[in-house]
Enzyme design. Structure first.
Site, PDB file in Angstrom:
ATOM      1  N   SER A 171       0.679  -1.271   0.041  1.00  0.00           N
ATOM      2  CA  SER A 171      -0.105   0.139  -0.005  1.00  0.00           C
ATOM      3  C   SER A 171       0.810   1.135  -0.004  1.00  0.00           C
ATOM      4  O   SER A 171       0.692   2.161  -0.765  1.00  0.00           O
ATOM      5  CB  SER A 171      -0.899  -0.042   1.295  1.00  0.00           C
ATOM      6  OG  SER A 171      -2.050  -1.097   0.981  1.00  0.00           O
ATOM      7  N   SER A 221       4.906  -6.603  -2.045  1.00  0.00           N
ATOM      8  CA  SER A 221       4.668  -6.921  -0.656  1.00  0.00           C
ATOM      9  C   SER A 221       5.347  -7.974  -0.260  1.00  0.00           C
ATOM     10  O   SER A 221       5.132  -8.995  -0.857  1.00  0.00           O
ATOM     11  CB  SER A 221       3.217  -6.642  -0.183  1.00  0.00           C
ATOM     12  OG  SER A 221       3.242  -6.682   1.160  1.00  0.00           O
ATOM     13  N   GLY A 222       6.207  -7.967   0.988  1.00  0.00           N
ATOM     14  CA  GLY A 222       6.569  -9.560   1.287  1.00  0.00           C
ATOM     15  C   GLY A 222       5.828 -10.489   1.747  1.00  0.00           C
ATOM     16  O   GLY A 222       6.001 -11.646   1.678  1.00  0.00           O
ATOM     17  N   HIS A 223       4.724  -9.877   2.456  1.00  0.00           N
ATOM     18  CA  HIS A 223       3.940 -10.807   3.257  1.00  0.00           C
ATOM     19  C   HIS A 223       2.910 -11.713   2.460  1.00  0.00           C
ATOM     20  O   HIS A 223       2.377 -12.658   2.874  1.00  0.00           O
ATOM     21  CB  HIS A 223       3.291 -10.452   4.385  1.00  0.00           C
ATOM     22  CG  HIS A 223       1.915  -9.701   4.017  1.00  0.00           C
ATOM     23  ND1 HIS A 223       0.608 -10.123   4.079  1.00  0.00           N
ATOM     24  CD2 HIS A 223       1.913  -8.491   3.378  1.00  0.00           C
ATOM     25  CE1 HIS A 223      -0.365  -9.020   3.734  1.00  0.00           C
ATOM     26  NE2 HIS A 223       0.452  -8.196   3.285  1.00  0.00           N
ATOM     27  N   CYS A 265      -8.263  -6.761   3.153  1.00  0.00           N
ATOM     28  CA  CYS A 265      -8.378  -5.290   3.561  1.00  0.00           C
ATOM     29  C   CYS A 265      -9.576  -4.505   3.709  1.00  0.00           C
ATOM     30  O   CYS A 265      -9.896  -3.566   4.221  1.00  0.00           O
ATOM     31  CB  CYS A 265      -7.489  -4.408   2.401  1.00  0.00           C
ATOM     32  SG  CYS A 265      -5.874  -5.141   2.040  1.00  0.00           S
TER      33      CYS A 265
END
Length: 400
Positions: free
Chosen positions: A73, A202-204, A327
């Site tokens: 984000s 994004s990493g997750h 989200c």
């Protein structure tokens, strides 16, 4: 409790043992500040740049084109706001092109820019959930500062024609950004060959920890600073770097991007078996293109069913799933993605997203096909909407 199935990998993933191993030395050995001149700080700086090079290699980029962030984000916000404002300041351009079913990190950013005087064109994605390059080209004007189209949709999993869209933008000299949060590790990405000027990740979503992401910005592309202060991230994002998280991201990307073909070969048959099985349920609908979709994404609507009730009963059976984007899971409104592909509220409310990753098996698919049909039957037996559909008082035939 009996069998458990984690089928919400599009929301987040477990940190892998390899990633955790890559992170631990940052807390014990390489804990110095990368901006410090003494040896401990310079060792941390060395590891930071090694991680930057690893991430760049996975994308076909140069290390100095990679900026570390806290999440996808943040990367989206920075890319869109930073590039749009820079373009307006330099050339007076204040028009943005995006799609109607982007992640809210993109949509809400564009809406915020509209309050600053920018105009935004929200392209349709049609019934199959795919943006058409010719419609992107038709939307571009002399005032267009930026085009931002996601690589793969976070809910219905449709993969967009990114190389073609990138070629259109390059032809017209317009910056092109893509949110690739869901795509990394599932499709081959080469930013130069695919004409991508900026890319968020994004990493997750790929077994790295939460709280770390990255933004690729092509050398020469103008973008305003995100945070002013220190000289970190080449002066564009101040703040001491979170080396442990960054090392975890780099390790996760190396693993994910080097095993894409094997992952697709393993997940696609699982996806297809589940799709075929769920389509046997009366008045069920697969959302998004059958072929142009992520290998681990299955997204359905079941008429006469509320998605929230479905999730609760699945949870009681040990299944973790989603009815849309994590989200927006607190919202009672139907998914904007499903509305964008033309579904009415009554159908969109009965949605279910099942997303798979490295730790899922074909036995998980078998279990899902065992528990989902009776849950659907149970919920429909209590549903006034299902009763109305059965009596012909409500007609959703075209959405099957």
């Amino acid at each position: 409790m009996g069998r458990t199935v984690y089928a919400d990998n599009a929301a987040t993933t477990a940190v892998s043992p390899q990633v955790l191993e890559a992170m631990l030395p940052c807390y014990k050995e390489w804990y110095g500040n990368p901006s410090s001149l003494y040896a401990l700080g310079q060792k941390a700086k060395e590891k930071l740049e090694e991680a930057r090079a690893d991430v760049a290699q996975c994308l076909g980029a140069s290390p100095d084109e990679i900026f570390f962030t806290s999440c996808g984000s943040e990367s989206d916000n920075w890319a869109i706001k930073g590039a749009a404002r820079a373009q307006r300041a330099k050339a007076g351009k204040a028009h943005i092109v995006t799609s109607a079913f982007e992640h809210h990190a993109v949509l809400h950013t564009c809406q915020a820019l509209e309050k600053e005087g920018f105009t935004v064109t929200y392209l349709p994605v049609h019934e199959n959930g795919v943006v058409r390059p010719e419609e992107v080209e038709a939307a571009i004007t002399e005032e267009t500062a930026l085009v931002t189209i996601m690589y793969a949709n976070n809910e219905i999993g449709t993969i967009q024609p990114i190389p073609e869209i990138g070629a259109v933008c390059k032809k017209h000299g317009v910056l092109f950004h893509t949110d690739a949060v869901q795509a990394i590790g599932h499709v081959h990405i080469h930013v130069k060959e695919q004409n991508i000027d900026m890319l968020s990740l994004s990493g997750h979503k790929l077994h790295a920890p939460k709280g770390v992401g990255a933004l690729y910005v092509r050398k020469g592309a103008r973008i305003q600073n995100l945070l002013d202060g220190g000289a970190q991230e080449r002066g564009k994002r101040a703040g001491t770097e979170n080396l442990a998280q960054i090392m975890g991201l780099a390790a996760a990307m190396k693993e994910a991007c080097s095993t894409i073909d094997q992952r697709v070969a393993r997940l696609a048959p699982m996806r297809d078996k589940l799709i075929d099985g769920l389509l046997k349920i009366p008045r069920s609908r697969l959302n998004g293109d059958r072929d142009r979709r992520l290998p681990g994404n299955v997204h359905f609507c079941f008429q006469g069913v509320e998605g929230e009730s479905l999730l609760l009963l699945l949870d009681a059976k040990g299944v973790a799933a989603s009815s849309g984007s994590a989200c927006t899971s607190g919202s009672l409104d139907p998914s904007h993605v499903l509305l964008a592909i033309g579904l009415p509220h009554g159908v969109a409310h009965g949605s279910l997203r099942l997303s798979f990753g490295d730790y899922n098996t074909m036995e998980d698919i078998d279990y899902l096909l065992e528990v989902i049909p009776p849950i659907i039957e149970r919920l429909r037996a209590m549903s006034p909407l299902w009763d109305a559909i059965q009596k012909g008082e409500v007609n959703y035939d075209q959405y099957m």
